[in-house]
Write a protein that holds these residues in place. Sequence first.
Motif, mmCIF file in Angstrom:
data_model
loop_
_atom_site.group_PDB
_atom_site.id
_atom_site.type_symbol
_atom_site.label_atom_id
_atom_site.label_comp_id
_atom_site.label_asym_id
_atom_site.label_seq_id
_atom_site.Cartn_x
_atom_site.Cartn_y
_atom_site.Cartn_z
ATOM 1 N N VAL A 59 10.239 46.302 -30.659
ATOM 2 C CA VAL A 59 11.478 46.168 -30.216
ATOM 3 C C VAL A 59 11.243 44.836 -29.242
ATOM 4 C CG1 VAL A 59 13.228 46.563 -28.086
ATOM 5 C CG2 VAL A 59 12.348 48.358 -29.894
ATOM 6 N N ARG A 60 10.192 44.612 -28.579
ATOM 7 C CA ARG A 60 9.842 43.544 -27.586
ATOM 8 C C ARG A 60 9.830 42.163 -28.728
ATOM 9 N NH1 ARG A 60 5.677 45.357 -25.621
ATOM 10 N NH2 ARG A 60 4.028 44.322 -26.569
ATOM 11 N N ASP A 61 8.890 42.464 -29.549
ATOM 12 C CA ASP A 61 8.767 41.404 -30.605
ATOM 13 C C ASP A 61 10.235 40.769 -31.380
ATOM 14 O OD1 ASP A 61 6.119 41.346 -30.203
ATOM 15 O OD2 ASP A 61 5.517 42.263 -32.137
ATOM 16 N N THR A 62 10.876 41.570 -31.613
ATOM 17 C CA THR A 62 12.139 41.484 -32.051
ATOM 18 C C THR A 62 13.260 40.746 -31.065
ATOM 19 O OG1 THR A 62 12.335 43.333 -33.609
ATOM 20 C CG2 THR A 62 14.396 42.240 -33.159
ATOM 21 N N VAL A 63 13.125 40.934 -29.984
ATOM 22 C CA VAL A 63 13.900 40.438 -28.933
ATOM 23 C C VAL A 63 13.452 39.208 -28.691
ATOM 24 C CG1 VAL A 63 14.466 40.626 -26.303
ATOM 25 C CG2 VAL A 63 14.482 42.694 -27.749
ATOM 26 N N GLU A 64 11.959 39.129 -28.559
ATOM 27 C CA GLU A 64 11.323 37.565 -28.461
ATOM 28 C C GLU A 64 11.861 36.796 -29.549
ATOM 29 O OE1 GLU A 64 9.376 36.399 -26.170
ATOM 30 O OE2 GLU A 64 8.814 37.948 -24.877
ATOM 31 N N HIS A 65 11.873 37.170 -30.685
ATOM 32 C CA HIS A 65 12.288 36.202 -31.942
ATOM 33 C C HIS A 65 13.867 35.866 -31.718
ATOM 34 C CE1 HIS A 65 12.453 34.720 -36.039
ATOM 35 N NE2 HIS A 65 13.283 35.742 -36.189
ATOM 36 N N MET A 66 14.660 36.856 -31.428
ATOM 37 C CA MET A 66 16.177 36.582 -31.307
ATOM 38 C C MET A 66 16.283 35.743 -30.115
ATOM 39 S SD MET A 66 18.221 39.973 -32.257
ATOM 40 C CE MET A 66 17.318 41.174 -31.089
ATOM 41 N N HIS A 67 15.535 35.651 -29.326
ATOM 42 C CA HIS A 67 15.789 34.708 -27.952
ATOM 43 C C HIS A 67 15.111 33.316 -28.547
ATOM 44 C CE1 HIS A 67 15.008 33.221 -23.901
ATOM 45 N NE2 HIS A 67 16.144 33.827 -23.603
ATOM 46 N N ALA A 68 14.010 33.210 -29.156
ATOM 47 C CA ALA A 68 13.563 32.036 -29.704
ATOM 48 C C ALA A 68 14.894 31.229 -30.377
ATOM 49 C CB ALA A 68 12.194 32.178 -30.116
ATOM 50 N N LEU A 69 15.282 32.087 -31.522
ATOM 51 C CA LEU A 69 16.221 31.492 -32.125
ATOM 52 C C LEU A 69 17.525 31.119 -31.214
ATOM 53 C CD1 LEU A 69 16.252 34.020 -34.959
ATOM 54 C CD2 LEU A 69 15.255 31.700 -34.995
ATOM 55 N N LYS A 70 17.728 31.736 -30.213
ATOM 56 C CA LYS A 70 19.049 31.252 -29.377
ATOM 57 C C LYS A 70 18.624 30.220 -28.575
ATOM 58 C CE LYS A 70 20.638 31.455 -25.108
ATOM 59 N NZ LYS A 70 20.092 30.740 -23.787
ATOM 60 N N THR A 71 17.284 30.217 -28.114
ATOM 61 C CA THR A 71 16.956 29.016 -27.280
ATOM 62 C C THR A 71 17.090 27.616 -28.214
ATOM 63 O OG1 THR A 71 15.585 30.247 -26.039
ATOM 64 C CG2 THR A 71 14.951 27.771 -26.022
ATOM 65 N N ALA A 72 16.688 27.916 -29.422
ATOM 66 C CA ALA A 72 16.682 26.536 -30.195
ATOM 67 C C ALA A 72 18.130 26.123 -30.677
ATOM 68 C CB ALA A 72 15.980 27.091 -31.692
ATOM 69 N N ALA A 73 18.817 27.152 -30.828
ATOM 70 C CA ALA A 73 20.295 26.877 -31.127
ATOM 71 C C ALA A 73 20.979 26.317 -29.883
ATOM 72 C CB ALA A 73 21.172 28.206 -31.359
#
Length: 225
Positions: A59-73
């Motif tokens: 869960v933590r890794d998935t949240v980190e991944h989604m947040h990284a994509l969000k930050t890039a966007a």
Amino acid sequence: TESAHRAAFNHAFAEVGREWVWDEATYTKLLEVSGGKERILHYWKQVQPGLKDIDGAGVRDTVEHMHALKTAAYERAVQEGAVQLRPGVLALIEAAHQAGLRLAIATTTSPVNISALLRAALGADWAQQFDVIEDASTAPIKKPHPQVYLQTLKRLQLPASDCLAFEDSGNGLQAARKAGLATVITPNHFTADHDFTGALRVVPSLAGTTVADLRAWHAETLATA
């Protein structure tokens, strides 16, 4: 910045194939949770109450991944001009410098988000305009905890009574007040209904606000101390 942040979250969710869409009402409610990663996890637990992290990291890794994509966007949106400084902010920064005031940033957002916004608004040397910059990398405990303000004051070597904080949310006001700071609030579209009890001033924007205004408002706190 909230409209751009909301769009960036939705972009990230679509990119990973999740059918999550944060409309304005949903995002306004989620702003009660400080921090992008924390916001994602809070929402996930709402839509999936039985959420379990079997291996301790999924869960933590998935949240980190989604947040990284969000930050890039979000960074792309800023570079494309989707986010501007609010009215009066740039003029007040310039006037404060001319008056010899010291400026600091006390935020619990990520360094990447700050850099993207202020590089576009103030230029490549934006960081040189602030004596102290505290962000999520140096103050990981989110507002309404006062950590970021306490660390900023310590690095400035100034008492809270010598300073003013500027905020736009209830959590931000709580953090500043817990650190002893008189606080000027400029609500935004998403935070207009927050509780701003205890604020020094609540104004629709900083357009037309002068350093003389700030000195007069600050003097009120000294007179009643």
